[in-house]
Structures are given as structure tokens and as C-alpha cells.
Design a protein around this motif. Sequence first.
Motif, PDB file in Angstrom:
ATOM      1  N   ILE A  25       5.866   7.327   6.220  1.00 18.28           N
ATOM      2  CA  ILE A  25       4.327   7.521   5.788  1.00 18.28           C
ATOM      3  C   ILE A  25       3.458   7.114   7.097  1.00 18.28           C
ATOM      4  O   ILE A  25       3.922   5.866   7.622  1.00 18.28           O
ATOM      5  CB  ILE A  25       4.201   6.451   4.577  1.00 18.28           C
ATOM      6  CG1 ILE A  25       5.066   6.948   3.253  1.00 18.28           C
ATOM      7  CG2 ILE A  25       2.561   6.308   4.392  1.00 18.28           C
ATOM      8  CD1 ILE A  25       4.671   6.276   2.209  1.00 18.28           C
ATOM      9  N   GLU A  26       2.850   7.905   7.316  1.00 17.42           N
ATOM     10  CA  GLU A  26       2.386   7.855   8.892  1.00 17.42           C
ATOM     11  C   GLU A  26       1.361   6.612   9.098  1.00 17.42           C
ATOM     12  O   GLU A  26       1.583   5.682  10.026  1.00 17.42           O
ATOM     13  CB  GLU A  26       1.459   9.148   9.146  1.00 17.42           C
ATOM     14  CG  GLU A  26       0.735   8.914  10.776  1.00 17.42           C
ATOM     15  CD  GLU A  26       0.338  10.273  11.211  1.00 17.42           C
ATOM     16  OE1 GLU A  26       0.211  11.234  10.175  1.00 17.42           O
ATOM     17  OE2 GLU A  26      -0.083  10.243  12.247  1.00 17.42           O
ATOM     18  N   PRO A  27       0.328   6.332   8.251  1.00 19.90           N
ATOM     19  CA  PRO A  27      -0.470   5.057   8.319  1.00 19.90           C
ATOM     20  C   PRO A  27       0.516   3.905   8.476  1.00 19.90           C
ATOM     21  O   PRO A  27       0.025   3.029   9.096  1.00 19.90           O
ATOM     22  CB  PRO A  27      -1.381   5.126   7.159  1.00 19.90           C
ATOM     23  CG  PRO A  27      -1.225   6.251   6.274  1.00 19.90           C
ATOM     24  CD  PRO A  27       0.031   7.164   7.100  1.00 19.90           C
ATOM     25  N   LEU A  28       1.434   3.594   7.621  1.00 18.06           N
ATOM     26  CA  LEU A  28       2.342   2.432   7.328  1.00 18.06           C
ATOM     27  C   LEU A  28       3.080   2.357   8.828  1.00 18.06           C
ATOM     28  O   LEU A  28       3.000   1.153   9.381  1.00 18.06           O
ATOM     29  CB  LEU A  28       3.366   2.481   6.191  1.00 18.06           C
ATOM     30  CG  LEU A  28       2.914   2.294   4.843  1.00 18.06           C
ATOM     31  CD1 LEU A  28       3.736   2.448   3.751  1.00 18.06           C
ATOM     32  CD2 LEU A  28       2.150   0.857   4.648  1.00 18.06           C
ATOM     33  N   GLY A  50       0.741  -1.288  -0.098  1.00 20.99           N
ATOM     34  CA  GLY A  50      -0.097   0.081   0.001  1.00 20.99           C
ATOM     35  C   GLY A  50       0.872   1.125   0.187  1.00 20.99           C
ATOM     36  O   GLY A  50       2.022   1.186   0.167  1.00 20.99           O
ATOM     37  N   HIS A  51       0.206   2.338  -0.275  1.00 21.00           N
ATOM     38  CA  HIS A  51       0.941   3.695  -0.410  1.00 21.00           C
ATOM     39  C   HIS A  51       2.084   3.822  -1.281  1.00 21.00           C
ATOM     40  O   HIS A  51       3.055   4.381  -1.169  1.00 21.00           O
ATOM     41  CB  HIS A  51       1.289   4.055   0.976  1.00 21.00           C
ATOM     42  CG  HIS A  51       0.075   4.324   2.101  1.00 21.00           C
ATOM     43  ND1 HIS A  51      -0.751   5.411   2.056  1.00 21.00           N
ATOM     44  CD2 HIS A  51      -0.255   3.250   2.888  1.00 21.00           C
ATOM     45  CE1 HIS A  51      -1.638   4.732   3.210  1.00 21.00           C
ATOM     46  NE2 HIS A  51      -1.141   3.662   3.656  1.00 21.00           N
ATOM     47  N   GLY A  52       2.057   2.765  -2.460  1.00 23.46           N
ATOM     48  CA  GLY A  52       3.158   2.884  -3.327  1.00 23.46           C
ATOM     49  C   GLY A  52       4.292   1.876  -2.750  1.00 23.46           C
ATOM     50  O   GLY A  52       5.572   2.110  -3.398  1.00 23.46           O
ATOM     51  N   GLN A  53       4.383   1.564  -1.764  1.00 21.58           N
ATOM     52  CA  GLN A  53       5.509   0.854  -1.115  1.00 21.58           C
ATOM     53  C   GLN A  53       5.604  -0.444  -0.999  1.00 21.58           C
ATOM     54  O   GLN A  53       4.633  -1.229  -1.353  1.00 21.58           O
ATOM     55  CB  GLN A  53       5.709   1.432   0.333  1.00 21.58           C
ATOM     56  CG  GLN A  53       5.657   2.736   0.711  1.00 21.58           C
ATOM     57  CD  GLN A  53       6.690   3.682  -0.405  1.00 21.58           C
ATOM     58  OE1 GLN A  53       7.786   3.125  -0.236  1.00 21.58           O
ATOM     59  NE2 GLN A  53       6.311   4.666  -0.946  1.00 21.58           N
ATOM     60  N   GLU A  97       9.606   5.150  10.228  1.00 22.38           N
ATOM     61  CA  GLU A  97       8.923   5.161   8.679  1.00 22.38           C
ATOM     62  C   GLU A  97       8.307   6.662   8.715  1.00 22.38           C
ATOM     63  O   GLU A  97       7.672   7.327   9.324  1.00 22.38           O
ATOM     64  CB  GLU A  97       7.804   4.186   8.849  1.00 22.38           C
ATOM     65  CG  GLU A  97       6.685   4.312   7.690  1.00 22.38           C
ATOM     66  CD  GLU A  97       7.270   3.915   6.499  1.00 22.38           C
ATOM     67  OE1 GLU A  97       8.056   3.216   6.119  1.00 22.38           O
ATOM     68  OE2 GLU A  97       7.005   4.757   5.413  1.00 22.38           O
TER      69      GLU A  97
END
Length: 225
Positions: free
Chosen positions: A122-125, A69-72, A120
Motif C-alpha cells: 500500500i503506497e501511502p503506508l 489506516g487503510h484497513g491495516q 509494503e
Amino acid sequence: SPSHGGEYDVERNQMVNEVMADAAATASSSGTSALSPQVVAAMRKVERDRFVPGWLSSLAYLNRPLPIGHGQTISQPFIVALMTELMKVKAGDRVLEIGTGSGYQAAILGELAGSVYSIEIIEPLGNEAGERLKTLGYRNVKTRVGDGYYGWPEAAPFDAIMVTAAASHVPPPLLKQLKPGGRMVIPLGTQFMTQSLMLVEKKPDGSVATRQILPVRFVPLTGGH
Ligand code: SAM
């Protein structure tokens, strides 16, 4: 959880066997070492299916990166094992990871080190990985959301540092937070060119030696630096 009955144990062992074969092949071509029994044991123990999105859990034990997700991505298991091996983590070591992603690499490090700090951007990740690691019982792994370029100065110095996103250069704050005698593993290069996995060693006298290990492809290290 009790409902998780080791349904992927066979697949996981198969995956680790493939990873060991890859590591052995790389050892002869790139001068790296075969996987140590400690790294193999960690790879056999950590349930990668817990770290990928539910709809991909049946693919979790392919020796391949997968989207999170998130392009990761969660990195290829062979690369996780190789980077871990290069860190030469000893029991009791204090380790920093940049790019928590799914938390899988942090869990592997958590099996080997005394304490793991993982950042990290990206907060949600980052939040999701932190929750996941807590649920799985990794009390020695601390996570936080932020730009890992600047490291985790309050927890420094570290015996080893791993960067799991490609940077254009070794971030000076990370080099500063590495103990003399410590090791950093980092992919260097841009998204559009071949990247090289590098081993950066800070010698006991403070001088730095850098060795190119292998061509790799990682998502870029982002952030405002
Ligand atoms: N180690 C992860 C795992 O086991 O799932 C995989 C990492 S993924 C290849 C790279 C991660 O680095 C992404 O989650 C990305 O958001 C993160 N990242 C990129 N730039 C960052 C930065 N400046 N600081 C912290 N994390 C960063």
C-alpha cells in the motif's frame, strides 16, 4: 525529536514485561524459547508510540494490535517479539520483511540486523513508514513499495525473512531468496480460518523443514500473484 521527552518510558517497560511473560508462557506450551536479551533490549528501545496514528498514541503500549489506516494494523507487540526471536537475527545479518505497515517491526529488526529490506504493497503506508524510519535515524533499513510476494531479488540472498501478512502458501520467490541455513517466519492460512505461524528453515543442504508454532490472526497477503 527533541520535543519527545520519553513520556511513555514507564508504559513501554510495562509493555515489555507483559510481552516477556507472554513469551515465557508460550515457551512452555509451544516449545519456543524465551526472549533473548537482544530482542528484549530492542523492544525496550523502539518507541511504539511513534509508529501509531497520533490519536492512538496513548494506547501504543497496550500489548495489542492497533489500526494504522487503510484497513491495516500494527501487530501485537508479543507477536512482533516472538517472530523476531524465531528469526534468530545476528549482528550483520541481512533481513527481509514483507509488509512494512507502520515500520515498527522493521525498526525492531533494524536494532538487531546489519541491514533490513522491507516491502509494503500500500503506497501511502510504505512511503509514510519509509519517512518515519528515516526521521528516526534507521539508516540500515531500506523500504520500497511493491508486491512482497516476489521478494527483493537485487538484495538477496537473506539470512532471514519475515512475512507479516497471512499467505496461503510459502511464496517460492522468498524461499529462493533465503540463504541455506536461513530462517523464514510466516503466517499461513486464510483470513477466515485459523492461521498458523510457521517457521521455515532452509537447511545448509538446501532441504526445507517447516514447523508450526502458534495459531495467529493476520491481515491477508494481497497482490496479483
Ligand atoms: N509489520 C507491520 C508493522 O510493524 O507495522 C505490520 C504489518 S500488517 C499486519 C501487514 C502489512 O502487510 C500491511 O501493511 C499490508 O498492506 C501489507 N501487505 C499485504 N500484502 C502485501 C504484499 N503482497 N506485499 C507487501 N506488503 C503486503
